[in-house]
Design a protein around this motif. Sequence first.
Motif, PDB file in Angstrom:
ATOM      1  N   LEU A 249       0.833  -1.202   0.000  1.00 42.89           N
ATOM      2  CA  LEU A 249       0.000   0.000   0.000  1.00 42.89           C
ATOM      3  C   LEU A 249       0.866   1.251   0.000  1.00 42.89           C
ATOM      4  N   GLU A 250       1.885   1.253   0.843  1.00 41.43           N
ATOM      5  CA  GLU A 250       2.790   2.403   0.891  1.00 41.43           C
ATOM      6  C   GLU A 250       3.542   2.575  -0.422  1.00 41.43           C
ATOM      7  N   ALA A 251       4.090   1.490  -0.934  1.00 46.33           N
ATOM      8  CA  ALA A 251       4.938   1.564  -2.120  1.00 46.33           C
ATOM      9  C   ALA A 251       4.186   2.024  -3.359  1.00 46.33           C
ATOM     10  N   HIS A 252       2.892   1.712  -3.436  1.00 45.57           N
ATOM     11  CA  HIS A 252       2.119   2.015  -4.646  1.00 45.57           C
ATOM     12  C   HIS A 252       1.115   3.146  -4.448  1.00 45.57           C
ATOM     13  N   GLY A 253       1.281   3.925  -3.371  1.00 47.64           N
ATOM     14  CA  GLY A 253       0.458   5.113  -3.187  1.00 47.64           C
ATOM     15  C   GLY A 253      -0.990   4.851  -2.848  1.00 47.64           C
ATOM     16  N   LEU A 254      -1.275   3.690  -2.285  1.00 44.05           N
ATOM     17  CA  LEU A 254      -2.663   3.320  -1.984  1.00 44.05           C
ATOM     18  C   LEU A 254      -3.052   3.569  -0.529  1.00 44.05           C
TER      19      LEU A 254
END
Length: 453
Positions: A249-254
């Motif tokens: 979630l953090e890595a993909h802006g979610l």
Amino acid sequence: MTQTESPIFPVVPELRVITRDVHGVSRKQMSPNALRVLYRLREAGFGGYLVGGAVRDLLIGGEPKDFDIATDATPEQVKALFRNCRLIGRRFRLAHVVYGREIIEVATFRANGGDDDGDRQTDDGGRLLRDNIYGSIEDDAVRRDFTANALYYAIEDFSVRDYVGGYADVEARLLRLIGEPEARYREDPVRMLRAARLAAKLGFTIEAATAEPLPRLAPLLADASPARLFEETLKLFLSGHAVAGFEHLEAHGLLSALLPETAKALTSNKSGALRRMLVQGLRNTDARVANDEPVSPAFLFAVLLWPAYCRALAQLQAQGVHAVEAQRRAADRVTMHQVARTALPRRFSLPMQEIWLMQPRFSLRQRKRVFRLLAHPRFRAAIDFLELRLAASDSHADDVAFWREVQLQPAVAVAASEADDASEPEDDDAEAEAEADPDAAAAPRRRRRRRRS
């Protein structure tokens, strides 16, 4: 233009048959009830295939929890074959064949409809509202979400049928969308969370073109059904891969789309203490799932939203709001904002708030308060939460040590603190003096001295 050559699905299915000696999947690994359904469909003259996650998981050596079937029989035809069958769904019409506690889901092959009609409907943004257009197995393969989920196991020759390159992607541990990624995400924004969840669960890498639109399209999740988002959140964090899911979630802006207040709090918390605690809480959750121990959604959301609560509490106290009132208002504010995004039921949000609001009370050690806390129905969860907070700050170490001793020998531990009790006020204002900032190291409490007469 054919259905499988539409702008959303620029994929021409090409069949590859992977034989039993190559894929290594055995019927002994499958649910006997799923096999029973497959053979009944075949005997009745219909095609039936084990499909999706079950095939994918078997190929990578996993143990599927669900065994879904795809068929050319309509839901009504499936129901006519099985007395233990019920039809469900409006958006997607499905047949559920029930064997005790096991449900075998049977779906009719679906096609990619062109213009909206009575059986397929999308909104102005391309989000799919209803889809009951039936088609061939080739149609069904290209309309599935990820290539790894578009694999079909055939009982007639024990082969795996691959129409979109899913077998190679499973071997490469790659998660790839079928069709044009942005269009597929717009069709169903929750698919973005599904990508993060499956990548975390399977240990797959999200293919570059599949990952690229995620940060740009994350705001579309605000328009998704809060009920669906709540269900997807539970799947994401209660399947034994919570830490990996959070990192995706953090890595993909979610993260800011799913937990907006928590994302803001983590960004503003420069020390990283809140993130350390949150990740440790998710790590503990994964351990409990691995050990088949129960995990409460209330405790999970208490962990996920604690950074947001700390931030809201600090803001209210900076405005001069009385400590106890600030704690209550912060809890209500964070809950209200999150409920608008994910439909968090009151049966979880109320215990979550109790866990938060009990935290300051662990610093108050008067005899009556100690035994009152021990009898509180949320004591076990709240003390576990207090111990978890050590991951952010060791300022609570004395409280944790005291309450561990209390649980072992309540009378002895309370007696040892009676000297402190004598100087503590007995009114409810004592709670207002408990930790002003849950994330910061607590300053030593100044004790009020009773005046001598």
